[in-house]
Write a protein that holds these residues in place. Structure first.
Motif, PDB file in Angstrom:
ATOM      1  N   LEU A 168       2.276  10.587  -0.665  1.00 42.09           N
ATOM      2  CA  LEU A 168       3.423  11.466  -0.426  1.00 42.09           C
ATOM      3  C   LEU A 168       3.472  11.855   1.045  1.00 42.09           C
ATOM      4  N   VAL A 169       4.682  11.811   1.625  1.00 42.38           N
ATOM      5  CA  VAL A 169       4.916  12.303   2.984  1.00 42.38           C
ATOM      6  C   VAL A 169       6.126  13.228   2.944  1.00 42.38           C
ATOM      7  N   ARG A 170       6.007  14.411   3.565  1.00 43.19           N
ATOM      8  CA  ARG A 170       7.110  15.383   3.589  1.00 43.19           C
ATOM      9  C   ARG A 170       7.371  15.814   5.026  1.00 43.19           C
ATOM     10  N   TRP A 171       8.649  15.816   5.438  1.00 42.06           N
ATOM     11  CA  TRP A 171       9.060  16.245   6.769  1.00 42.06           C
ATOM     12  C   TRP A 171      10.021  17.427   6.687  1.00 42.06           C
ATOM     13  N   GLN A 172      10.012  18.241   7.738  1.00 47.25           N
ATOM     14  CA  GLN A 172      11.089  19.186   7.989  1.00 47.25           C
ATOM     15  C   GLN A 172      11.881  18.646   9.168  1.00 47.25           C
ATOM     16  N   VAL A 173      13.207  18.568   9.020  1.00 46.26           N
ATOM     17  CA  VAL A 173      14.038  18.023  10.091  1.00 46.26           C
ATOM     18  C   VAL A 173      14.987  19.090  10.612  1.00 46.26           C
ATOM     19  N   THR A 174      15.196  19.068  11.932  1.00 48.91           N
ATOM     20  CA  THR A 174      16.167  19.941  12.589  1.00 48.91           C
ATOM     21  C   THR A 174      17.367  19.089  12.963  1.00 48.91           C
TER      22      THR A 174
ATOM     23  N   LYS B  36       9.133  17.649  11.873  1.00 46.94           N
ATOM     24  CA  LYS B  36       7.749  18.102  11.800  1.00 46.94           C
ATOM     25  C   LYS B  36       7.153  17.647  10.468  1.00 46.94           C
ATOM     26  N   VAL B  37       5.952  17.080  10.508  1.00 50.21           N
ATOM     27  CA  VAL B  37       5.270  16.636   9.289  1.00 50.21           C
ATOM     28  C   VAL B  37       4.673  17.861   8.590  1.00 50.21           C
ATOM     29  N   LEU B  38       5.083  18.087   7.345  1.00 48.33           N
ATOM     30  CA  LEU B  38       4.583  19.220   6.570  1.00 48.33           C
ATOM     31  C   LEU B  38       3.457  18.828   5.625  1.00 48.33           C
ATOM     32  N   LYS B  39       3.503  17.590   5.125  1.00 48.22           N
ATOM     33  CA  LYS B  39       2.492  17.170   4.149  1.00 48.22           C
ATOM     34  C   LYS B  39       2.376  15.650   4.171  1.00 48.22           C
ATOM     35  N   ALA B  40       1.146  15.159   4.043  1.00 50.51           N
ATOM     36  CA  ALA B  40       0.879  13.721   3.915  1.00 50.51           C
ATOM     37  C   ALA B  40      -0.426  13.597   3.153  1.00 50.51           C
ATOM     38  N   GLN B  41      -0.327  13.118   1.891  1.00 57.86           N
ATOM     39  CA  GLN B  41      -1.536  13.092   1.065  1.00 57.86           C
ATOM     40  C   GLN B  41      -1.438  12.066  -0.056  1.00 57.86           C
ATOM     41  N   GLU B  42      -2.620  11.651  -0.533  1.00 58.93           N
ATOM     42  CA  GLU B  42      -2.704  10.782  -1.702  1.00 58.93           C
ATOM     43  C   GLU B  42      -2.603  11.642  -2.950  1.00 58.93           C
ATOM     44  N   LEU B  43      -1.987  11.105  -3.983  1.00 53.62           N
ATOM     45  CA  LEU B  43      -1.866  11.817  -5.249  1.00 53.62           C
ATOM     46  C   LEU B  43      -1.609  10.809  -6.364  1.00 53.62           C
ATOM     47  N   THR B  44      -1.716  11.261  -7.605  1.00 55.12           N
ATOM     48  CA  THR B  44      -1.457  10.405  -8.751  1.00 55.12           C
ATOM     49  C   THR B  44      -0.040  10.661  -9.257  1.00 55.12           C
ATOM     50  N   VAL B  45       0.730   9.588  -9.400  1.00 48.85           N
ATOM     51  CA  VAL B  45       2.115   9.692  -9.862  1.00 48.85           C
ATOM     52  C   VAL B  45       2.312   8.724 -11.019  1.00 48.85           C
ATOM     53  N   ALA B  46       2.772   9.233 -12.149  1.00 50.71           N
ATOM     54  CA  ALA B  46       3.002   8.393 -13.329  1.00 50.71           C
ATOM     55  C   ALA B  46       1.753   7.582 -13.686  1.00 50.71           C
ATOM     56  N   GLY B  47       0.579   8.196 -13.511  1.00 48.77           N
ATOM     57  CA  GLY B  47      -0.666   7.529 -13.865  1.00 48.77           C
ATOM     58  C   GLY B  47      -1.171   6.540 -12.852  1.00 48.77           C
ATOM     59  N   ARG B  48      -0.488   6.410 -11.704  1.00 51.75           N
ATOM     60  CA  ARG B  48      -0.900   5.466 -10.669  1.00 51.75           C
ATOM     61  C   ARG B  48      -1.186   6.219  -9.373  1.00 51.75           C
TER      62      ARG B  48
ATOM     63  N   GLU C  78       0.839  -1.190   0.000  1.00 54.79           N
ATOM     64  CA  GLU C  78       0.000   0.000   0.000  1.00 54.79           C
ATOM     65  C   GLU C  78       0.880   1.248   0.000  1.00 54.79           C
ATOM     66  N   PRO C  79       0.691   2.161  -0.979  1.00 49.48           N
ATOM     67  CA  PRO C  79       1.538   3.351  -1.064  1.00 49.48           C
ATOM     68  C   PRO C  79       1.583   4.172   0.219  1.00 49.48           C
ATOM     69  N   LYS C  80       0.450   4.322   0.911  1.00 47.48           N
ATOM     70  CA  LYS C  80       0.425   5.124   2.136  1.00 47.48           C
ATOM     71  C   LYS C  80       1.344   4.528   3.195  1.00 47.48           C
ATOM     72  N   ALA C  81       1.230   3.239   3.439  1.00 49.28           N
ATOM     73  CA  ALA C  81       2.073   2.589   4.443  1.00 49.28           C
ATOM     74  C   ALA C  81       3.543   2.629   4.035  1.00 49.28           C
ATOM     75  N   LEU C  82       3.818   2.455   2.726  1.00 44.75           N
ATOM     76  CA  LEU C  82       5.206   2.488   2.248  1.00 44.75           C
ATOM     77  C   LEU C  82       5.822   3.865   2.444  1.00 44.75           C
ATOM     78  N   ALA C  83       5.085   4.912   2.070  1.00 46.06           N
ATOM     79  CA  ALA C  83       5.629   6.274   2.193  1.00 46.06           C
ATOM     80  C   ALA C  83       5.840   6.644   3.652  1.00 46.06           C
ATOM     81  N   GLU C  84       4.903   6.277   4.522  1.00 45.75           N
ATOM     82  CA  GLU C  84       5.034   6.606   5.945  1.00 45.75           C
ATOM     83  C   GLU C  84       6.215   5.877   6.580  1.00 45.75           C
ATOM     84  N   ALA C  85       6.506   4.669   6.115  1.00 44.09           N
ATOM     85  CA  ALA C  85       7.665   3.936   6.650  1.00 44.09           C
ATOM     86  C   ALA C  85       8.966   4.440   6.035  1.00 44.09           C
ATOM     87  N   ASP C  86       8.937   4.773   4.738  1.00 45.76           N
ATOM     88  CA  ASP C  86      10.174   5.157   4.058  1.00 45.76           C
ATOM     89  C   ASP C  86      10.658   6.542   4.454  1.00 45.76           C
TER      90      ASP C  86
END
Length: 321
Positions: free
Chosen positions: A248-254, A232-244, A198-206
């Motif tokens: 996506l998960v985005r962090w800011q790190v200190t 800090k979590v900046l973004k976490a959302q479903e989206l279409t990539v390469a037609g699939r 599942e893309p959501k679980a993969l992105a959150e783990a990766d």
């Protein structure tokens, strides 16, 4: 003497009508139908599996018997020599085509002083177009079947410590932590190694791995930025990539030293082979004017299936708010 065969898709002798990925040292589990090969950059084919043809052996003849016997003997000797050489070559190809476990053997190019044998080069199709691998503005991941746009001022290094398809900013600098050199921005593509699909679980783990590799410790165990002190979590959302459909998960790190940075993991199914998930990792240093977060969005929106033009619509569009 054998020479290393470059990574690429080669005919799978264990599954007729399919190709298997050779990573340069061993076969992987990735396969795809031969019909998908026309969209990928051309690769030299591996030796195909085939059985030795059957040749009738000539009867023993008296070299001195019958009229014209001397000439017939010479012709027979030449013919028999040719049959033996061809038979040896065919038998060698059969033995090399598969190992004891039924897995295709490594594709190799062999040479001998008396009869050099080289792997033939595939003929380019007139409709195949230019090889995207030679385009400096496109990063090609043949294994995962995707391409990424290369931002202006970035480069495609011939080799990197991660040994995966990589683009990065051209200029390096001394890392603020452990002695080494760093790059302000890097983007890499990976095959998901987890049993999770599942893309959501993969992105959150990766995203944890992406942050650790960029700002905690590098592959040699050096804390190039003094380690991560918070995120800090900046973004976490479903989206279409390469037609699939991906995630996506985005962090800011200190970090303990330096300005810290931003990391992003995008996971989505591959459009080739068995659809093994693909992960694209981003790492941007903070406080760099040429690395706005919008560039992460631009590159993500520019991810395409291999062979598809950048003009295709619907790729990278957000599915939710």
């Amino acid at each position: 003497m054998s020479y290393a065969t470059p990574p690429g898709w080669y005919p799978d002798t264990g599954a007729p009508g399919h190709e298997r990925w050779w990573d340069g040292t061993a076969w992987t589990a990735h396969t795809r139908p031969l019909a998908a090969a026309h969209a990928a950059p051309r690769q030299p084919p591996a030796p195909a599996e085939f059985g030795p043809p059957s040749f009738p052996l000539p009867h023993q003849r008296d070299p001195h018997g019958g009229s014209g016997g001397g000439n017939r003997t010479k012709v027979l000797a030449i013919t028999l020599s040719g049959v033996l050489v061809l038979g040896a070559a065919v038998t060698g190809a059969v033995l090399l085509g598969r190992d004891e476990g039924g897995t295709p053997a490594a594709p190799t190019t062999s040479t001998s002083p008396s009869a050099p044998v080289t792997t033939p080069t595939a003929t380019a199709s007139p409709s195949a177009g230019p090889d995207p691998d030679e385009n400096p503005t496109v990063l090609v991941d043949q294994l995962n079947g995707v391409t990424l746009p290369v931002p202006e001022g970035w480069e495609k290094p011939e080799s990197s410590s991660s040994d995966v398809p990589t683009i990065r900013t051209e200029e390096s600098y001394d890392c603020p932590g452990a002695g080494s050199f760093c790059y302000h921005g890097t983007i890499t593509t990976h095959t998901a190694r987890s049993s999770e699909t599942e893309p959501k679980a993969l992105a959150e783990a990766d995203i944890v791995t992406a942050a650790d590799r960029a700002y905690e410790e590098d592959t040699l165990g050096r804390r190039t930025h003094g380690g991560i002190t918070s995120h800090k979590v900046l973004k976490a959302q479903e989206l279409t990539v390469a037609g699939r459909t991906g995630y996506l998960v985005r962090w800011q790190v200190t970090t303990g030293k330096g300005p810290g940075g931003y990391v992003q993991s995008v996971a989505f199914p591959s459009s080739v082979g068995a659809g093994t998930p693909v992960i694209v990792r981003f790492a941007f240093d903070a406080d760099v004017a040429d690395l706005p977060l919008s560039l992460m969005d631009t590159v993500t929106q520019g991810i395409r299936p291999l062979g598809e033009s950048a003009a295709s619509s619907g790729v990278g569009a957000s599915v939710g708010p």
